[in-house]
Design an enzyme around this catalytic site. Structure first.
Site, PDB file in Angstrom:
ATOM      1  N   ARG A  61       0.779  -1.344  -0.145  1.00  0.00           N
ATOM      2  CA  ARG A  61       0.019   0.030   0.207  1.00  0.00           C
ATOM      3  C   ARG A  61       0.831   1.267  -0.059  1.00  0.00           C
ATOM      4  O   ARG A  61       0.476   2.240  -0.630  1.00  0.00           O
ATOM      5  CB  ARG A  61      -0.811   0.084   1.147  1.00  0.00           C
ATOM      6  CG  ARG A  61      -1.896   1.040   1.301  1.00  0.00           C
ATOM      7  CD  ARG A  61      -2.934   1.069   2.329  1.00  0.00           C
ATOM      8  NE  ARG A  61      -3.743   2.212   2.285  1.00  0.00           N
ATOM      9  CZ  ARG A  61      -3.865   2.943   3.436  1.00  0.00           C
ATOM     10  NH1 ARG A  61      -3.464   2.570   4.462  1.00  0.00           N
ATOM     11  NH2 ARG A  61      -4.610   4.040   3.366  1.00  0.00           N
ATOM     12  N   HIS A  65       0.919   4.497  -2.491  1.00  0.00           N
ATOM     13  CA  HIS A  65       0.669   5.956  -2.162  1.00  0.00           C
ATOM     14  C   HIS A  65       1.747   6.556  -2.767  1.00  0.00           C
ATOM     15  O   HIS A  65       1.919   7.640  -3.283  1.00  0.00           O
ATOM     16  CB  HIS A  65       0.475   6.063  -0.807  1.00  0.00           C
ATOM     17  CG  HIS A  65      -0.809   5.382  -0.399  1.00  0.00           C
ATOM     18  ND1 HIS A  65      -1.378   6.165   1.012  1.00  0.00           N
ATOM     19  CD2 HIS A  65      -1.721   4.464  -0.794  1.00  0.00           C
ATOM     20  CE1 HIS A  65      -2.525   5.743   1.075  1.00  0.00           C
ATOM     21  NE2 HIS A  65      -2.680   4.844   0.141  1.00  0.00           N
ATOM     22  N   ASP A  66       3.125   6.216  -2.623  1.00  0.00           N
ATOM     23  CA  ASP A  66       4.370   6.896  -3.193  1.00  0.00           C
ATOM     24  C   ASP A  66       3.779   7.355  -4.696  1.00  0.00           C
ATOM     25  O   ASP A  66       4.210   8.547  -5.055  1.00  0.00           O
ATOM     26  CB  ASP A  66       5.484   5.768  -2.794  1.00  0.00           C
ATOM     27  CG  ASP A  66       6.726   6.690  -3.444  1.00  0.00           C
ATOM     28  OD1 ASP A  66       6.528   8.057  -3.362  1.00  0.00           O
ATOM     29  OD2 ASP A  66       7.734   6.082  -3.765  1.00  0.00           O
ATOM     30  N   GLY A  71       4.798  10.539  -8.424  1.00  0.00           N
ATOM     31  CA  GLY A  71       5.532   9.474  -9.076  1.00  0.00           C
ATOM     32  C   GLY A  71       6.282   8.575  -8.028  1.00  0.00           C
ATOM     33  O   GLY A  71       6.358   9.025  -6.823  1.00  0.00           O
ATOM     34  N   ASN A  92      -2.447   8.773   5.031  1.00  0.00           N
ATOM     35  CA  ASN A  92      -1.302   8.165   5.534  1.00  0.00           C
ATOM     36  C   ASN A  92      -1.182   7.784   7.001  1.00  0.00           C
ATOM     37  O   ASN A  92      -0.382   7.105   7.408  1.00  0.00           O
ATOM     38  CB  ASN A  92      -0.252   9.166   5.246  1.00  0.00           C
ATOM     39  CG  ASN A  92       0.430   9.326   3.904  1.00  0.00           C
ATOM     40  OD1 ASN A  92       0.112   8.386   3.009  1.00  0.00           O
ATOM     41  ND2 ASN A  92       1.103  10.188   3.462  1.00  0.00           N
ATOM     42  N   HIS A 190      -6.337  -5.754  -2.686  1.00  0.00           N
ATOM     43  CA  HIS A 190      -7.147  -5.796  -1.482  1.00  0.00           C
ATOM     44  C   HIS A 190      -7.649  -7.024  -0.991  1.00  0.00           C
ATOM     45  O   HIS A 190      -8.484  -7.251  -0.272  1.00  0.00           O
ATOM     46  CB  HIS A 190      -8.406  -4.754  -1.735  1.00  0.00           C
ATOM     47  CG  HIS A 190      -8.105  -3.257  -1.666  1.00  0.00           C
ATOM     48  ND1 HIS A 190      -8.941  -2.386  -2.161  1.00  0.00           N
ATOM     49  CD2 HIS A 190      -6.932  -2.712  -1.291  1.00  0.00           C
ATOM     50  CE1 HIS A 190      -8.319  -1.100  -1.931  1.00  0.00           C
ATOM     51  NE2 HIS A 190      -7.255  -1.333  -1.323  1.00  0.00           N
ATOM     52  N   THR A 191      -7.072  -8.233  -1.640  1.00  0.00           N
ATOM     53  CA  THR A 191      -7.218  -9.456  -1.057  1.00  0.00           C
ATOM     54  C   THR A 191      -6.527  -9.721   0.155  1.00  0.00           C
ATOM     55  O   THR A 191      -6.374 -10.795   0.813  1.00  0.00           O
ATOM     56  CB  THR A 191      -6.878 -10.575  -2.330  1.00  0.00           C
ATOM     57  OG1 THR A 191      -5.768 -10.088  -2.745  1.00  0.00           O
ATOM     58  CG2 THR A 191      -8.024 -10.531  -3.443  1.00  0.00           C
TER      59      THR A 191
HETATM   60  C1  HEM Z   1      -8.221   1.940  -6.455  1.00  0.00           C
HETATM   61  C2  HEM Z   1      -8.279   2.586  -5.529  1.00  0.00           C
HETATM   62  C3  HEM Z   1      -7.901   2.368  -4.089  1.00  0.00           C
HETATM   63  C4  HEM Z   1      -8.538   2.831  -2.855  1.00  0.00           C
HETATM   64  C5  HEM Z   1      -9.481   4.087  -2.905  1.00  0.00           C
HETATM   65  C6  HEM Z   1      -7.964   2.097  -1.951  1.00  0.00           C
HETATM   66  C7  HEM Z   1      -8.226   2.386  -0.630  1.00  0.00           C
HETATM   67  C8  HEM Z   1      -7.595   1.932   0.679  1.00  0.00           C
HETATM   68  C9  HEM Z   1      -8.215   1.888   1.977  1.00  0.00           C
HETATM   69  C10 HEM Z   1      -9.318   3.046   2.399  1.00  0.00           C
HETATM   70  C11 HEM Z   1      -7.586   1.122   2.541  1.00  0.00           C
HETATM   71  C12 HEM Z   1      -7.649   0.770   4.339  1.00  0.00           C
HETATM   72  C13 HEM Z   1      -6.734   1.898   4.846  1.00  0.00           C
HETATM   73  C14 HEM Z   1      -7.270   1.976   6.104  1.00  0.00           C
HETATM   74  O1  HEM Z   1      -7.683   1.076   7.308  1.00  0.00           O
HETATM   75  O2  HEM Z   1      -7.158   3.042   6.888  1.00  0.00           O
HETATM   76  C15 HEM Z   1      -6.467   0.351   1.879  1.00  0.00           C
HETATM   77  C16 HEM Z   1      -5.731  -0.375   2.263  1.00  0.00           C
HETATM   78  C17 HEM Z   1      -4.921  -1.341   1.395  1.00  0.00           C
HETATM   79  N1  HEM Z   1      -4.611  -0.951   0.093  1.00  0.00           N
HETATM   80 FE1  HEM Z   1      -5.729   0.091  -1.231  1.00  0.00          FE
HETATM   81  N2  HEM Z   1      -6.816   1.430  -2.271  1.00  0.00           N
HETATM   82  C18 HEM Z   1      -6.645   1.413  -3.530  1.00  0.00           C
HETATM   83  C19 HEM Z   1      -5.894   0.958  -4.354  1.00  0.00           C
HETATM   84  C20 HEM Z   1      -4.684   0.206  -3.882  1.00  0.00           C
HETATM   85  C21 HEM Z   1      -3.712  -0.380  -4.629  1.00  0.00           C
HETATM   86  C22 HEM Z   1      -3.342  -0.210  -6.350  1.00  0.00           C
HETATM   87  C23 HEM Z   1      -2.894  -0.981  -4.060  1.00  0.00           C
HETATM   88  C24 HEM Z   1      -1.734  -1.938  -4.252  1.00  0.00           C
HETATM   89  C25 HEM Z   1      -1.353  -2.298  -5.358  1.00  0.00           C
HETATM   90  C26 HEM Z   1      -3.385  -1.052  -2.686  1.00  0.00           C
HETATM   91  C27 HEM Z   1      -3.230  -1.848  -1.722  1.00  0.00           C
HETATM   92  C28 HEM Z   1      -3.833  -1.842  -0.434  1.00  0.00           C
HETATM   93  C29 HEM Z   1      -3.405  -2.685   0.662  1.00  0.00           C
HETATM   94  C30 HEM Z   1      -2.179  -4.181   0.735  1.00  0.00           C
HETATM   95  C31 HEM Z   1      -4.127  -2.221   1.794  1.00  0.00           C
HETATM   96  C32 HEM Z   1      -4.056  -2.978   3.249  1.00  0.00           C
HETATM   97  C33 HEM Z   1      -3.091  -2.305   3.925  1.00  0.00           C
HETATM   98  C34 HEM Z   1      -2.570  -2.791   5.354  1.00  0.00           C
HETATM   99  O3  HEM Z   1      -3.220  -4.026   5.713  1.00  0.00           O
HETATM  100  O4  HEM Z   1      -1.834  -2.240   6.271  1.00  0.00           O
HETATM  101  N3  HEM Z   1      -4.785  -0.227  -2.768  1.00  0.00           N
HETATM  102  N4  HEM Z   1      -6.919   0.842   0.338  1.00  0.00           N
HETATM  103  C1  LIG Z   2       2.970   6.884   9.812  1.00  0.00           C
HETATM  104  C2  LIG Z   2       3.179   8.451  10.024  1.00  0.00           C
HETATM  105  O1  LIG Z   2       4.057   8.929   9.770  1.00  0.00           O
HETATM  106  N1  LIG Z   2       1.786   8.930  10.249  1.00  0.00           N
HETATM  107  C3  LIG Z   2       1.690  10.311  10.425  1.00  0.00           C
HETATM  108  C4  LIG Z   2       0.555  10.675   9.671  1.00  0.00           C
HETATM  109  O2  LIG Z   2       0.187  12.012   9.885  1.00  0.00           O
HETATM  110  C5  LIG Z   2      -0.027  12.291  11.482  1.00  0.00           C
HETATM  111  C6  LIG Z   2      -0.719  13.669  11.750  1.00  0.00           C
HETATM  112  O3  LIG Z   2       0.138  14.722  10.988  1.00  0.00           O
HETATM  113  C7  LIG Z   2       1.359  12.274  12.088  1.00  0.00           C
HETATM  114  O4  LIG Z   2       1.308  12.480  13.408  1.00  0.00           O
HETATM  115  C8  LIG Z   2       1.838  10.746  11.795  1.00  0.00           C
HETATM  116  O5  LIG Z   2       3.136  10.456  12.458  1.00  0.00           O
END
Ligand code: HEM
Ligand SMILES: CC(=O)N[C@H]1CO[C@H](CO)[C@@H](O)[C@@H]1O
Ligand SMILES: *[C@@H]1O[C@H](CO)[C@@H](O)[C@H](O)[C@H]1NC(C)=O
Ligand SMILES: *[C@@H]1O[C@H](CO)[C@@H](O)[C@H](O)[C@H]1NC(C)=O
Ligand SMILES: *[C@@H]1O[C@H](CO)[C@@H](O)[C@H](O)[C@H]1NC(C)=O
Length: 314
Positions: A61, A65-66, A71, A92, A190-191
């Site tokens: 993830r 984001h990066d 880019g 983030n 997201h699997t």
């Molecule tokens: C299509 C647009 C996307 C949206 C709207 C989205 C949104 C999100 C959100 C809201 C979460 C949960 C964050 C939280 O709990 O605070 C998440 C988790 C995650 N996303 Fe996405 N995502 C997107 C695309 C992607 C892509 C392209 C990847 C990687 C190729 C990705 C990989 C992941 C992974 C692996 C997690 C789980 C992170 C964890 O377990 O810490 N996502 N995503």
């Molecule tokens: C993991 C991380 O760096 N989280 C930052 C996200 O933003 C908050 C609020 O500015 C920071 O306090 C966290 O350190």
């Protein structure tokens, strides 16, 4: 192609390096004084994920984001004393795994000193290591040579929203040079991983404000999610996906941004195809799209810099 020829080809490509256009190519550090670079990254990453398997999802993830902001230039890794860098942005808040990249970089610095290897290269290599370990996907090439950005600004962290519809998501991806197939395939990430209950609470408890749930969700899945997320709970984490690549087609996409992939004929067609073929092409497609994601807005040549430490510009 006979297996023997295929192996010969792989060896050959491994030796000469494969150019992907621009200044990135496979085996970049093999010719630039750190032949063991990819091995080191893999080793450090495996070590971390072995201890904490949930880091795999977090790292994937983070890479996404990066790449979506300025880019794939490692800008998400930069810390700001004023808390106004990308990593301070709301999406983030739940990013994790910064310590893995920081460690990878410092080990590389001790093995191959002199700031040869960028943080964005670490991140790209680590992404492959992570995916192989976690998703057990196929081999794919990692063209390297990226450089690091010098800017990270909270105001630029406009990532796709989990509440977005497919039209918006397609546009978000197209803006980065990624197509509809990349959208649906990469959403397959997201699997693995987790999400906080706060992001789905309305969807399961109060979708239209009448105590209902989103009709785009499978009712049995709603029951299951309610067991795991109490109405006022915003912090507990739930598994992204209870099953596999078929989740979206079974109306078990956790976010609106997952479910909405059924609303567009093109994304829907791809999903139905995967269901029919039992995900046969999924790994290959996922690898292709991951490589493509790794090319978004890269810095090469004299652009940017090679950071000393991943969490700060030089
Ligand atoms: C299509 C647009 C996307 C949206 C709207 C989205 C949104 C999100 C959100 C809201 C979460 C949960 C964050 C939280 O709990 O605070 C998440 C988790 C995650 N996303 Fe996405 N995502 C997107 C695309 C992607 C892509 C392209 C990847 C990687 C190729 C990705 C990989 C992941 C992974 C692996 C997690 C789980 C992170 C964890 O377990 O810490 N996502 N995503
Ligand atoms: C993991 C991380 O760096 N989280 C930052 C996200 O933003 C908050 C609020 O500015 C920071 O306090 C966290 O350190
Ligand atoms: C971040 O971007 C905003 C809006 O463009 C700008 O006002 C601000 O100065 C930038 N901050 C940094 C640290 O570059
Ligand atoms: C998708 O969302 C955008 C932005 O919120 C909105 O303008 C648009 O009308 C929506 N499209 C559909 C088909 O719902
Ligand atoms: C559901 O949403 C409506 C409208 O937004 C709100 O008035 C109501 O308090 C919510 N109910 C619960 C249980 O949160």
């Amino acid at each position: 192609m006979a297996l023997k020829n295929l192996l010969a080809l792989v060896v050959l490509l491994g030796v000469v390096g494969v150019s992907f256009g621009g200044d990135l190519y496979e085996g970049y550090y093999r010719y630039n004084n750190c032949p063991q670079m990819e091995y080191i990254v893999r080793d450090v990453t495996y070590h971390y994920i072995y201890k904490d398997p949930t880091l795999a999802a977090a790292l994937l993830r983070m890479h996404f984001h990066d790449c979506f902001v300025r880019g794939c230039d490692g800008s998400v890794l930069i810390k700001s004393p004023n808390n106004d860098a990308e990593r301070d942005a709301v999406p983030n808040l739940s990013l994790r795994g910064y310590e893995v990249v920081d460690t990878v970089k410092s080990v590389l610095e001790s093995e191959c000193p002199g700031n040869m290897i960028s943080c964005s290269a670490c991140s790209e290599t680590l992404k492959k290591a992570t995916t192989l370990q976690e998703i057990k996907g196929p081999w794919w090439p990692v063209p390297l040579g990226r450089r690091d950005g010098r800017v990270s600004n909270i105001s630029e962290a406009n990532l796709p929203s989990p509440f977005a519809n497919v039209t918006t998501l397609k546009k978000n991806f197209a803006d980065k040079g990624l197509n509809t197939k990349d959208l649906v395939v990469l959403s397959g990430a997201h699997t693995i991983g987790v999400s906080s209950c706060g992001l789905i609470s309305r969807r399961i408890y109060n979708f239209t404000g009448k105590g209902d749930s989103d009709p785009a969700l499978n009712p049995e899945y709603v029951v299951e999610l309610k067991k795991r997320c109490q109405p006022t709970d915003v912090t507990t984490s739930v598994d992204m996906d209870p099953t596999d690549v078929n989740a979206v087609s079974e109306k078990k996409g956790l976010f609106i941004s997952d479910s909405t992939l059924l609303d567009d004929w093109e994304t829907n067609l791809y999903i139905q195809k995967q269901v029919l073929l039992n995900g046969f092409y999924f790994n290959k497609d996922f690898s292709d799209s991951m490589v493509k994601l790794g090319f978004v807005g890269v810095l090469t040549g004299d652009q940017g810099e090679i950071r000393n430490q991943c969490d700060r510009v030089n």
